[in-house]
Structures are given as C-alpha cells and as structure tokens.
Design a protein around this motif. Structure first.
Motif, PDB file in Angstrom:
ATOM      1  N   SER A  44       2.022   8.522  -6.830  1.00 18.62           N
ATOM      2  CA  SER A  44       3.216   8.816  -6.050  1.00 18.62           C
ATOM      3  C   SER A  44       3.973   7.535  -5.747  1.00 18.62           C
ATOM      4  O   SER A  44       3.383   6.460  -5.641  1.00 18.62           O
ATOM      5  CB  SER A  44       2.838   9.500  -4.717  1.00 18.62           C
ATOM      6  N   ARG A  45       5.281   7.667  -5.592  1.00 16.91           N
ATOM      7  CA  ARG A  45       6.081   6.499  -5.241  1.00 16.91           C
ATOM      8  C   ARG A  45       5.966   6.187  -3.751  1.00 16.91           C
ATOM      9  O   ARG A  45       5.961   5.022  -3.337  1.00 16.91           O
ATOM     10  CB  ARG A  45       7.547   6.752  -5.610  1.00 16.91           C
ATOM     11  N   LEU A  46       5.853   7.251  -2.909  1.00 11.66           N
ATOM     12  CA  LEU A  46       5.754   7.077  -1.460  1.00 11.66           C
ATOM     13  C   LEU A  46       4.603   7.926  -0.937  1.00 11.66           C
ATOM     14  O   LEU A  46       4.519   9.128  -1.245  1.00 11.66           O
ATOM     15  CB  LEU A  46       7.056   7.498  -0.773  1.00 11.66           C
ATOM     16  N   VAL A  47       3.711   7.308  -0.160  1.00 16.15           N
ATOM     17  CA  VAL A  47       2.588   8.014   0.454  1.00 16.15           C
ATOM     18  C   VAL A  47       2.617   7.728   1.948  1.00 16.15           C
ATOM     19  O   VAL A  47       2.835   6.575   2.363  1.00 16.15           O
ATOM     20  CB  VAL A  47       1.233   7.562  -0.136  1.00 16.15           C
ATOM     21  N   VAL A  48       2.392   8.781   2.740  1.00 15.02           N
ATOM     22  CA  VAL A  48       2.287   8.617   4.194  1.00 15.02           C
ATOM     23  C   VAL A  48       0.813   8.776   4.578  1.00 15.02           C
ATOM     24  O   VAL A  48       0.222   9.833   4.361  1.00 15.02           O
ATOM     25  CB  VAL A  48       3.162   9.640   4.944  1.00 15.02           C
ATOM     26  N   LEU A  49       0.229   7.705   5.119  1.00 11.44           N
ATOM     27  CA  LEU A  49      -1.139   7.733   5.622  1.00 11.44           C
ATOM     28  C   LEU A  49      -1.060   7.919   7.133  1.00 11.44           C
ATOM     29  O   LEU A  49      -0.404   7.144   7.827  1.00 11.44           O
ATOM     30  CB  LEU A  49      -1.851   6.407   5.297  1.00 11.44           C
ATOM     31  N   TYR A  50      -1.706   8.971   7.643  1.00 13.89           N
ATOM     32  CA  TYR A  50      -1.632   9.216   9.075  1.00 13.89           C
ATOM     33  C   TYR A  50      -3.000   9.647   9.602  1.00 13.89           C
ATOM     34  O   TYR A  50      -3.872  10.089   8.859  1.00 13.89           O
ATOM     35  CB  TYR A  50      -0.563  10.265   9.403  1.00 13.89           C
ATOM     36  N   GLY A  51      -3.169   9.512  10.894  1.00 17.71           N
ATOM     37  CA  GLY A  51      -4.412   9.887  11.556  1.00 17.71           C
ATOM     38  C   GLY A  51      -4.344   9.469  13.014  1.00 17.71           C
ATOM     39  O   GLY A  51      -3.471   8.693  13.427  1.00 17.71           O
ATOM     40  N   LYS A  52      -5.282   9.966  13.822  1.00 18.55           N
ATOM     41  CA  LYS A  52      -5.294   9.640  15.240  1.00 18.55           C
ATOM     42  C   LYS A  52      -5.609   8.155  15.441  1.00 18.55           C
ATOM     43  O   LYS A  52      -6.243   7.520  14.602  1.00 18.55           O
ATOM     44  CB  LYS A  52      -6.310  10.509  15.976  1.00 18.55           C
ATOM     45  N   SER A  53      -5.176   7.648  16.586  1.00 24.72           N
ATOM     46  CA  SER A  53      -5.473   6.258  16.926  1.00 24.72           C
ATOM     47  C   SER A  53      -6.980   6.044  17.015  1.00 24.72           C
ATOM     48  O   SER A  53      -7.709   6.874  17.560  1.00 24.72           O
ATOM     49  CB  SER A  53      -4.822   5.914  18.272  1.00 24.72           C
ATOM     50  N   GLY A  54      -7.430   4.914  16.478  1.00 18.35           N
ATOM     51  CA  GLY A  54      -8.840   4.563  16.592  1.00 18.35           C
ATOM     52  C   GLY A  54      -9.702   5.033  15.436  1.00 18.35           C
ATOM     53  O   GLY A  54     -10.915   4.799  15.436  1.00 18.35           O
ATOM     54  N   LEU A  55      -9.113   5.687  14.423  1.00 15.85           N
ATOM     55  CA  LEU A  55      -9.910   6.177  13.296  1.00 15.85           C
ATOM     56  C   LEU A  55     -10.042   5.150  12.184  1.00 15.85           C
ATOM     57  O   LEU A  55     -10.859   5.327  11.278  1.00 15.85           O
ATOM     58  CB  LEU A  55      -9.307   7.472  12.738  1.00 15.85           C
ATOM     59  N   GLY A  56      -9.232   4.082  12.206  1.00 13.62           N
ATOM     60  CA  GLY A  56      -9.418   2.996  11.236  1.00 13.62           C
ATOM     61  C   GLY A  56      -8.455   3.003  10.076  1.00 13.62           C
ATOM     62  O   GLY A  56      -8.836   2.627   8.962  1.00 13.62           O
ATOM     63  N   VAL A 135       3.154  -3.301  -3.932  1.00 12.09           N
ATOM     64  CA  VAL A 135       2.960  -2.110  -3.116  1.00 12.09           C
ATOM     65  C   VAL A 135       3.358  -2.500  -1.697  1.00 12.09           C
ATOM     66  O   VAL A 135       2.670  -3.296  -1.047  1.00 12.09           O
ATOM     67  CB  VAL A 135       1.505  -1.613  -3.151  1.00 12.09           C
ATOM     68  N   LEU A 136       4.466  -1.950  -1.224  1.00 10.52           N
ATOM     69  CA  LEU A 136       4.956  -2.256   0.115  1.00 10.52           C
ATOM     70  C   LEU A 136       4.238  -1.336   1.111  1.00 10.52           C
ATOM     71  O   LEU A 136       4.416  -0.116   1.078  1.00 10.52           O
ATOM     72  CB  LEU A 136       6.469  -2.044   0.183  1.00 10.52           C
ATOM     73  N   ILE A 137       3.411  -1.934   1.972  1.00 14.67           N
ATOM     74  CA  ILE A 137       2.618  -1.159   2.944  1.00 14.67           C
ATOM     75  C   ILE A 137       3.188  -1.429   4.327  1.00 14.67           C
ATOM     76  O   ILE A 137       3.067  -2.543   4.856  1.00 14.67           O
ATOM     77  CB  ILE A 137       1.138  -1.557   2.880  1.00 14.67           C
ATOM     78  N   LEU A 138       3.818  -0.413   4.902  1.00 19.14           N
ATOM     79  CA  LEU A 138       4.379  -0.528   6.246  1.00 19.14           C
ATOM     80  C   LEU A 138       3.335  -0.017   7.232  1.00 19.14           C
ATOM     81  O   LEU A 138       3.248   1.178   7.515  1.00 19.14           O
ATOM     82  CB  LEU A 138       5.679   0.271   6.335  1.00 19.14           C
ATOM     83  N   ASP A 186      19.162   0.001 -15.680  1.00 19.24           N
ATOM     84  CA  ASP A 186      19.005   1.333 -15.094  1.00 19.24           C
ATOM     85  C   ASP A 186      17.572   1.603 -14.640  1.00 19.24           C
ATOM     86  O   ASP A 186      17.321   2.596 -13.956  1.00 19.24           O
ATOM     87  CB  ASP A 186      19.409   2.407 -16.120  1.00 19.24           C
ATOM     88  N   LYS A 187      16.665   0.760 -15.040  1.00 26.46           N
ATOM     89  CA  LYS A 187      15.259   0.971 -14.693  1.00 26.46           C
ATOM     90  C   LYS A 187      15.067   0.802 -13.184  1.00 26.46           C
ATOM     91  O   LYS A 187      15.527  -0.172 -12.602  1.00 26.46           O
ATOM     92  CB  LYS A 187      14.392  -0.048 -15.437  1.00 26.46           C
ATOM     93  N   PRO A 188      14.388   1.757 -12.521  1.00 23.39           N
ATOM     94  CA  PRO A 188      14.227   1.666 -11.060  1.00 23.39           C
ATOM     95  C   PRO A 188      13.327   0.478 -10.683  1.00 23.39           C
ATOM     96  O   PRO A 188      12.516   0.024 -11.484  1.00 23.39           O
ATOM     97  CB  PRO A 188      13.571   2.995 -10.671  1.00 23.39           C
ATOM     98  N   PRO A 189      13.443  -0.029  -9.448  1.00 26.23           N
ATOM     99  CA  PRO A 189      12.548  -1.109  -8.988  1.00 26.23           C
ATOM    100  C   PRO A 189      11.091  -0.661  -9.084  1.00 26.23           C
ATOM    101  O   PRO A 189      10.745   0.453  -8.683  1.00 26.23           O
ATOM    102  CB  PRO A 189      12.961  -1.316  -7.522  1.00 26.23           C
ATOM    103  N   ASN A 190      10.279  -1.536  -9.643  1.00 24.03           N
ATOM    104  CA  ASN A 190       8.856  -1.197  -9.860  1.00 24.03           C
ATOM    105  C   ASN A 190       8.079  -1.482  -8.579  1.00 24.03           C
ATOM    106  O   ASN A 190       7.449  -2.513  -8.415  1.00 24.03           O
ATOM    107  CB  ASN A 190       8.307  -2.019 -11.024  1.00 24.03           C
ATOM    108  N   VAL A 191       8.109  -0.563  -7.625  1.00 21.34           N
ATOM    109  CA  VAL A 191       7.451  -0.749  -6.341  1.00 21.34           C
ATOM    110  C   VAL A 191       6.937   0.587  -5.835  1.00 21.34           C
ATOM    111  O   VAL A 191       7.541   1.629  -6.061  1.00 21.34           O
ATOM    112  CB  VAL A 191       8.427  -1.372  -5.308  1.00 21.34           C
ATOM    113  N   LYS A 192       5.774   0.533  -5.166  1.00 22.62           N
ATOM    114  CA  LYS A 192       5.236   1.698  -4.483  1.00 22.62           C
ATOM    115  C   LYS A 192       5.233   1.425  -2.985  1.00 22.62           C
ATOM    116  O   LYS A 192       5.165   0.266  -2.556  1.00 22.62           O
ATOM    117  CB  LYS A 192       3.821   2.014  -4.972  1.00 22.62           C
TER     118      LYS A 192
END
Length: 816
Positions: A44-56, A135-138, A186-192
């Motif tokens: 995937s180009r964009l993934v959302v990682l989520y979870g409760k606080s304190g799970l690591g 891979v840009l990890i916010l 025209d090639k898109p930026p190669n970043v996840k």
C-alpha cells in the motif's frame, strides 16, 4: 523507574524500544504484528497504524518494522510533528536532514517547495550505492491535531494529499510559463507513508479525508499482547547475552512468570475481577524494568546465575508499588503545582469510584469540574497515566490500567495523612511559639544572671578570694547544673590549691556535660599524672592528641603527659612510638607557639617518682625543651636527641629487640659521639651478641676520656669480660691490676645505677674455665656493691685470686 539510555537495560520501562541493534535483540512477542504491518506497507502507498496508548506502536516501528524495511532496500524516515513554531512541512524536511546526517547516508537534497517536489527530486543512496526507497513514518500523529491550528492542519493536509495521490501541486502548475515544458516526469514520487496514531484520535483523520479520500482504507490495528506473547516479552530478554547490557543474563522461575501474568491480565469490572487474555506492553515493561534493577543489585553483590523467584516480586502489593511509584513520579514531573494538584484530584475523585473501580469521564466534563485542560489531558495520555477513547461525538478519558487504582488510592491516603499531621503540627506550632516566647524571656533572664555571676567569680578569683569565687560558681550551677564552664573553673581553683582529687572530680563533671571540652581534658590529664594514675593520664592525653586543630602548646604538653606515663609504666613499645612521634612533630613546627602551659606540677612529678636517674634526666630535659621558644627548643632537641634515642634503646632492650636496641644506641652515638651512656649500653649489647672484639674496643675508647667512677668501672667490667672471652690472659691480668689500683684510689661512694644481670648472664653461658668464671663473678660483686667500703673488703679476695692467676699464667708461659 529506571529509564537509562538504550543499550543498558533489557527492559526499557516507560520509554519505547529504540531503533538500534541491541533493542531489536530485546524486542519479543510481536513477530506476527511485524510481518502483518510489513505486508501492509509493501502493498500500500499509505497505511494507518493505530491502537490504544501504551500498547507499543512506536516500539513496533523502531525495533520491529524499520530493519525489515532496510533489509528490502527502503530507508525509514520516522518523524514527529511536535516542534513548536515550525510548520509541519518544514519539520519534515529538517527531520529528514537530521536522519540522513545521523545515519551518514549519501543524499541528494530535494526541492522543498512542496512534499511532492521534495520526494520527486530527492535521492537516498545506501552504502553500496543502491538507491533507497523512502518510507515516511509520521509517528504519534495525534500531536499534529493537538499542536497545530486548523489553518495549519489544512495546508499540510493538502500537501500530504498531493504526495499520497500523486497529484502535481496546484502552485507548481499555475506558475509554469505558457509553452514551457513540465520539468518533471510523469512517474509518481517513489515514497510510502505510514501514519501512526492513537486509537482515540483515529476519528480526527476524517478531517483529512477531503484531500485523502482513502486515508483509512489500509489500516492496521495494534492489539494488546496476548498472555503467550507477554510470556515471551518477559522471559526472552532475560536470556539475551550482549556486552552492552548492564546485567548478566538471568532466568525466571515458572511460578514467578505466572504471578506476573495473573497480575497484568486481571481487570476490575462492575461484576468483580475478571481475567483476560490481554496485557498492555507499557505495564509489563514497567514491572520487568523494576525486576531487572533488583537483579542488578544481586549481581553487584557477586551472585551469579540469578533466578527471579515468585517471592522476589513482593506479591500483589509489591507489583502495585511499582506502578504507584510510576504514578507519583509522573505527577511530580508536571511543570506546575496547579497541574499536579488538578491531576491528582481528577484521578482520585473523578476517575475512580467509591468502590475503587475505573470510571470514564467526558472531556468537557473534566474541564468544567476538574479544571484540567485539553493540553494537560494530552500530556497525561502521553505520560501513560490516562487513555482516551472517542465516544458519542466526544472523547472520554480513563486511567490507563486497572492496576493504577490501588497505587493512586495508597498515594491519596499518604497525602491525607500528611495533611492531618500538618494541621495537628500547625496547632502544636502555635502552642510552641507561645511557649517559646515565654521560655525565651525566662532564658534571657537566666543567661543574664549566669553571666553576672560568672563575671563576679572571675574578679574574685583574680583577687585570690578562692572560696568566694567557688561560691559564685556553685550559685551558677544551682541555676543551670549543666554549665560545664563553672565546673571547669572550680577545678582550676582546686588545682591551684593542691586539692588534686577534688579538682579531678570537677574536671570530670565538666567533661560529662561537654565530652568535647578540650581544656578540661588537658588539665585532667596533668592531674592524673601527678596523682600517679598513669593509665588514665595516658588515655586522656591520647584523647586530646586525637583532636584536630588544637594549639601546638597543648599537643606538646599532652606528649609530655603520655611519655611520662609510659616511661613509668614501662610500656616500652608505646613509649618508642610516642617519642618518635614527638621528635617528628617538634621538628615540623614552623613558627613559635604561645606558651601558656605551666610545667611546675610536671617537675614535682619527676622529683617524686622512683625513676632511674637517666629517665629523670630525660623528663627534665624534655621540659626544658618545651619551655623554650621554638628556635631554642629545636636546637636543644637536636642536642638531646642522643638522650631520647638512648631511652628508645633501653625500651627496645626491654622488649628483647636486641638489633633495634643496637640501632638506637648507635644513632645516639652518631648524634653525640661523646655520649658515654649510649656507648656503655652499646658495649654491653655487643658482649651479649658475642661481638667481644668490638665490645672491648668501645669500652677502651670510653676509658680514655671518661672521668666518672661508675662509668669507668662498668667499662672495666666490659673490657675485662671481652678479653677473657677472647683468651687474652695477659691483658686480663693488666686490666685487673689497673682496676685494683683505681678502686683503691676512690675517695668517696659512687652512685651505683648499672644493672649487672646481663653481665652475669654472659658469664653463665660462656665456655670459660672455672677459675676465670669465679674471677669475673668476684669482679662484678665488687663493682656492684652499693657502698665503697663493702667493695674494698671484697677487693682483698680479688687480689688473692689475681695473684693465683698470675702464678698459673707464668707457669703456663714457662717463666716459673
């Protein structure tokens, strides 16, 4: 809680795992999640990682995902948008520059007009010159919503949308001059892109859905550890062996692990306690970090192969205490007293029921009733004290874990107890202040009366009205029986009057009141000496000498007391040590001391003591040195060192240390080559050690210059004894003849001080003929006589023996 920098602990405690080799070795229990998140990222180009606080979530990225990406030719760029005053897009660019510099990568800087242009034009090169895919990890993306205005969020969302959707930024197309070719392919930026966000902020991402419609299409939810995963996270790090870890590997007993899991999996609900299959990573790491600290202590004490037993956990209370300490420390770190008080009130009153169950409160209700702002709530969530959950169009907050309930209650009890104690102490304080003011007036009056009496007593004492002065001091003691100075002054008066026993008792009372009363101890030591209480005199003198920063005069006076006491008691080794220390100390003095000590009692002690004359001579000359100005005293000490070393030689001799005695006598002779007493002592020792030739040589040397009868007779004895042992009969006859003439010529009694026991011992162990032994014994008997008249009577027998010896000697030589 111990949270040292990475590489030092097996368990990170309250911090996340870091992106380094040692933390990757210690990260257990999330293998499945790493692979699932990796798959989502790769597909995937964009993934959302989520979870409760304190799970690591952060630990999963740092110690799990990042290296997997590197192994596949990616460069993870983990960034947090939490820098105050910096636009989010600029924060991305600055963070990437820091990452590249830290990892020492080759880097072609991209154009920074937009995220799209930057990743379109930038390039990251690996060590083998391979092009790396970024891979840009916010990370902790909830900070994007809490720290930025709506306008700032909107601007960054559209710039991120261009990158996700591969949409050429509007500013770029609108600014392109007519007819000019578009400068990019025209090639898109190669970043996840990975967005990591707390579950309670997941709904905030809807704000970005206008620009990124599929923002929640590819998402990965991180769940709590299962019991089996938690077991791995507890047990496996303890077995890892690495030099950078601060503890040796250790193990857990099975029942210890079970007890930890039972504690971590238990939840309190309305229906009672419930066991789940969920363990929060944060709680587990806090507990394990505490256990590792205990293992460090055992390892530091030399214990090897440490096994953590169930008893080491301290039971439920012990594990709750670990969390309680965490709660208290996190609250203490809040930067204002208002925040700390409001946080405690919220946790104690709002988030825990009277039945000690966790409660949830809505964000607005918390702000109205407990004055806790949204920013403070966000900080408490970041500190893992609270967790948030979106519900019914708002956000609700609760304690991060059931196990915090008991510690918070315990902390509350302690503070309430302190408040009660403080209020009681406040009342007591008021009473004490009133009492103090009354007592202060009485004390001032008492001090004034004591000072008046003390002054009057001093005037009377100077005028020689001793009895009246003592009466004044006794009047002081009726006011304050702990007034040490009064006892001291009474002791001084009794001392001057010669009432030594009473003076001793007065000084002792002063010291009982004030154990550090140096002047009382000094005077007491002197009186003990004059009263022949030698043991206590030496003991008290030593106490004074062990005190720092007392004047040289008192050090020297106490040296005299100690040396005198040891000399009389014949404590030879201690005497040697004390004399040696005195010589070194006196030589080290660099300026005159103020002489205040009176040695009149010391002189009386010398005259009254049944000491040998050479010992009395030492003490008299010792006083002469101490009473002199420093320069004169040091000159006299140099002159009289021979006498001191002669005494040291006697002490060594009494201890049976013949060689040390010889050295001392020789040193005395080196200092004063004409010192007869040291020479005659050394001559006798040379006889004892069978050095007959040197003994005779030294005796003859003394006989050439010495005039005193006693010393001459002693040296005659040594010389004749040495000649007999050497078989020199002719010289023996000559010396005996000269001795007879000299003894006959004596016109008055000489003072007999020499001990001839050693000479008699030499005779007993010798291999001389019977007649020679009889001759020597008779000789010693004569010169050992106390009265000259007795010696002359015995001399007649010696003359007969001498005539017989001459007769036998002449027959032997063939002259008869």
């Amino acid at each position: 809680m111990n949270t040292d920098i990475h590489g030092h602990h097996r368990y990170p405690g309250s911090r996340p795992f870091y992106d380094n080799e040692i933390d990757r070795q210690l990260f257990f229990g999330r293998d499945k999640e790493i692979q699932l998140l990796l798959h989502e990222t790769l597909t995937s180009r964009l993934v959302v990682l989520y979870g409760k606080s304190g799970l690591g979530k952060t630990s999963l990225i740092n110690a799990g995902l990042n290296q997997e990406l590197r192994d596949r030719g990616f460069i993870p760029l983990k960034i947090r948008l939490n820098a105050p005053g910096i636009e989010p897009q600029q924060a991305v660019f600055e963070s990437i520059r820091e990452i590249v510099k830290k990892e020492n990568l080759d880097y072609e800087t991209g154009e920074e007009d937009s995220l799209w242009q930057f990743f379109k034009t930038t390039a990251f090169w690996g060590p083998d010159n391979t092009l790396l895919k970024p891979v840009l990890i916010l990370d902790q993306f909830e900070e994007f919503f809490t720290l930025n205005s709506a306008e700032t969020r909107k601007n960054f969302t559209w710039r991120l949308a261009d990158l996700v959707n591969n949409t050429i930024p509007f500013e770029l197309t609108s600014s392109l001059p007519a007819g000019e070719l578009f400068p990019y392919s025209d090639k898109p930026p190669n970043v996840k892109i990975i967005i990591s966000i707390r579950e309670d902020y997941l709904g905030q991402l809807e704000e970005m859905s206008e620009g990124i419609p599929g923002i929640l299409q590819h998402r990965f939810r991180l769940m709590p550890l299962s019991c089996e995963q938690a077991r791995q996270a507890i047990v496996e790090p303890s077995r890892v062996q690495a030099e950078t870890i601060g503890t040796y590997s250790f193990t857990y007993s099975p029942d210890a692990v079970d007890a930890m899991l039972n504690f971590l999996c238990r939840r309190k609900e309305r229906s009672g306690e419930k066991m789940t299959d969920e363990v929060e990573s944060f709680q587990l790491q806090l507990l394990c970090c505490h256990i590792e600290d205990k293992v460090r202590e055992k390892s530091g004490k030399g214990e090897s192969k440490v096994v953590v037993e169930k008893g080491d956990l301290g039971g439920e209370k012990g594990m709750q205490w670990v969390l309680q300490r965490f709660f208290d420390e996190q609250v203490k770190q809040l930067d204002s007293v208002f925040k700390r008080n409001r946080t405690r009130r919220l946790c104690e009153k709002g988030l825990i029921s009277v039945e000690d169950r966790r409660l949830s409160l809505e964000e607005g209700e918390i702000e109205r009733n407990y004055k806790v702002t949204k920013s403070l709530l966000a900080e408490l969530v970041n500190r893992r004290l609270l967790r948030s959950e979106p519900r019914v169009g708002s956000i609700y907050y609760e304690l991060s874990h059931d196990t915090l309930v008991a510690p918070i209650r315990e902390s509350q009890k302690k503070r309430n107890f302190i408040k009660k104690i403080t209020s009681v102490l406040g009342i007591i304080f008021i009473l004490l202040v009133v009492g103090y003011l009354v007592e202060r007036e009485l004390r001032i009056d008492r001090i004034n009366r004591i000072n008046k009496l003390y002054t009057e007593a001093g005037i009377l004492r100077k005028a020689s009205y001793s009895k009246e002065a003592i009466d004044k001091y006794n009047a002081i003691l009726k006011i304050d029986d702990n007034y040490a100075n009064a006892y001291f002054e009474i002791g001084n008066i009794l001392h001057e009057q010669g009432k030594y026993n009473q003076a001793i008792e007065a000084y002792k009372k002063a010291i009982d009141i004030d154990p550090e009363y140096i002047h009382a101890k000094i005077n007491l030591a002197a009186l003990y000496l004059i009263r022949k209480d030698l043991k206590n005199a030496d003991k008290m003198a030593k106490e004074v000498l062990n005190v720092k920063d007392i004047s040289p005069q008192y050090i020297l006076a106490m040296n005299f007391v100690s040396i005198s006491s040891l000399l009389v008691q014949e404590k030879h080794q201690q005497l040697i040590d004390q004399l040696t220390k005195f010589i070194d100390y006196y030589k080290s003095l660099s300026s005159d001391y103020f002489k205040t000590w009176d040695y009149s009692l010391s002189r009386k002690f010398i005259s009254d003591s049944p000491l040998e004359e050479y010992k009395k001579s030492l003490l008299r000359q010792f006083i002469d040195i101490l009473e002199s100005p420093l320069v004169e005293g040091q000159r006299k000490l140099k002159e009289r060192e021979a006498l001191i070393y002669n005494i040291i030689g006697h002490a060594h001799l009494a201890l049976g240390k013949i060689n040390d005695a010889k050295k001392a006598f020789k040193k005395a002779i080196d200092i004063d080559p004409g010192y007869v007493f040291a020479k005659r002592n050394l001559a006798a020792l040379l006889l004892i050690t069978n050095d007959f030739k040197e003994a005779g040589k030294l005796a003859r040397e003394v006989l050439k210059t010495e005039k005193r009868a006693e010393s001459r007779l002693i040296m005659r004895g040594v010389f004749i004894t040495s000649l007999m042992h050497q078989g020199m009969q002719l010289q023996v006859i000559t010396q005996l003849s000269e001795f007879i003439d000299e003894y006959r010529s004596l016109s008055e009694d000489y003072q007999k001080t020499w001990n001839y026991e050693l000479s008699k011992f030499i005779i007993r162990i010798s291999s001389l003929q019977k007649e020679e032994i009889e001759m020597l014994n008779l000789f010693l008997d004569i010169i050992g006589s106390r009265r000259l008249e007795d010696g002359r009577q015995k001399l007649k027998n010696l003359e007969k023996k001498l005539a017989a010896l001459i007769h036998s000697y002449l027959i032997w030589r063939g002259f008869w």
